[in-house]
Motif scaffolding. Structure first.
Motif, mmCIF file in Angstrom:
data_model
loop_
_atom_site.group_PDB
_atom_site.id
_atom_site.type_symbol
_atom_site.label_atom_id
_atom_site.label_comp_id
_atom_site.label_asym_id
_atom_site.label_seq_id
_atom_site.Cartn_x
_atom_site.Cartn_y
_atom_site.Cartn_z
ATOM 1 N N GLN B 29 22.830 18.752 70.208
ATOM 2 C CA GLN B 29 23.154 20.077 71.152
ATOM 3 C C GLN B 29 23.373 19.611 72.840
ATOM 4 O OE1 GLN B 29 19.291 22.040 71.024
ATOM 5 N NE2 GLN B 29 19.752 24.141 71.066
ATOM 6 N N ARG B 124 26.241 25.003 66.918
ATOM 7 C CA ARG B 124 24.874 25.160 66.094
ATOM 8 C C ARG B 124 24.164 25.354 64.752
ATOM 9 N NH1 ARG B 124 22.320 29.443 64.033
ATOM 10 N NH2 ARG B 124 24.359 29.517 62.992
ATOM 11 N N VAL B 127 23.322 21.202 64.538
ATOM 12 C CA VAL B 127 21.393 20.862 65.153
ATOM 13 C C VAL B 127 20.811 21.340 64.607
ATOM 14 C CG1 VAL B 127 20.195 21.836 67.729
ATOM 15 C CG2 VAL B 127 22.902 21.124 67.446
#
Lengths: 216, 216
Positions: B29, B124, B127
């Protein structure tokens, strides 16, 4: 059938790991040939043969699990069994990478002349590393394993050189070829890297030490 | 000090694997943020934090080896210990891939506008997969693990889309950017792939079956 005695299982683990390394060396050799000479039939054979490596890995895990279950090994024997499980994963991954090279060769886009020699050399070095890893796995020769660790530098140099060729503002073959070559070069570099890990694992299994700690 | 009882060791293995997954999720991230926003300081922090993942892996292997040595576990317990050793290798590799993204961000070449949204989305999804893998590792929830296996399709679609963008004859950003992007996209795809393997391993450890064989 009663389980085999522990020494027989350990010997079989070494033999199977050696066989796995030899198999993936052969696969990468044929895949490289297919890539350089645009031989799609050869590439297809490599793709079809990948299941063999997966089966060998399953066999390693079965014997390792049996060894843990029936003999509860200790010390160096335990290290060897645990290390066999990890090493089989690395060699299977080498097989996947040879497969990716073969799949690229299957698509049949010829390699640009500018990088043919580099790929021939990367193929040669990677296959050598895998054959050396096979010998390390079979013989558990620590000195050979530490040597292999050093051999990988040649691959890193080739990899860096290849990126230099691609990044040259005069690169004449366009973006699609550059994308293909970037991935292919990465497959070879990762293949070699896993061969090094196999050797490092073997040093650890035999000595209980990391290769950096072995003075030769 | 006497070794911990087996159930305590197994619980600690689950907890540590969960912690490893959460750690690499956080690393990716931050690496993605550093990449998108050209924040080199953040990238450096990610690079520096990679040792934490390696230390967690070493801890997993130590406890797993102790469990084998002192308790000679059988059946599902043995599967869990062996699977923990393999899984720790996969999660460490996820950490390496987050590190590669951070290293690319450290070099400070801004991402072309054309692919920013794709990388934000790949980050996104990757993660999310790692956080789900953390929950799978901690709870050993088989249904969640099988779901995760399906989620990876989103990543594959993004990866294919990205290559479409690069291969477009109108791609305006030249070869060096294309080479960087090819490797970056590969890091995200491999990261996601290892998260899937973690989930598959967990299903196998809990049920003794491959995820494809679980009807949900």
């Amino acid at each position: 059938m009663p389980p085999a005695p522990l020494p027989a299982q350990l010997a079989e683990l070494s033999e199977l790991l050696g066989q796995m390394c030899t198999t993936v060396a052969g696969a990468l050799q044929r895949a490289t040939y297919a890539l350089l000479e645009s031989r799609q039939r050869v590439a297809q054979q490599v793709v079809a043969a990948d299941a063999e490596v997966d089966a060998l890995r399953a066999k390693v895990e079965e014997i390792a699990t049996d060894a843990l279950l029936f003999h509860a090994p200790v010390a160096g024997d335990l290290r060897q069994v645990v290390s066999a499980i990890r090493t089989a994963g690395d060699v299977e991954r080498m097989g996947d990478l040879a497969l990716h090279v073969a799949q690229a060769a299957e698509r049949g886009r010829p390699l640009p002349e500018q990088v043919r020699d580099d790929f021939a050399e990367m193929g040669r070095v990677a296959v050598q590393l895998a054959l050396k890893a096979a010998e390390v796995a079979r013989t558990r020769n620590v000195i050979l394993a530490v040597e292999l660790d050093a051999d990988d530098d040649t691959m890193d140099d080739l990899h860096v050189h290849m990126f230099g060729v691609l990044m040259d503002p005069e690169w004449p073959c366009g973006v699609p070829a550059a994308v293909d070559i970037t991935l292919l070069a990465r497959y070879y570099e990762r293949f070699a890297d896993h061969a090094v890990v196999v050797a490092r694992e073997t040093v650890y299994a035999v000595t209980g030490q990391e290769p950096d700690a072995i003075p030769i």
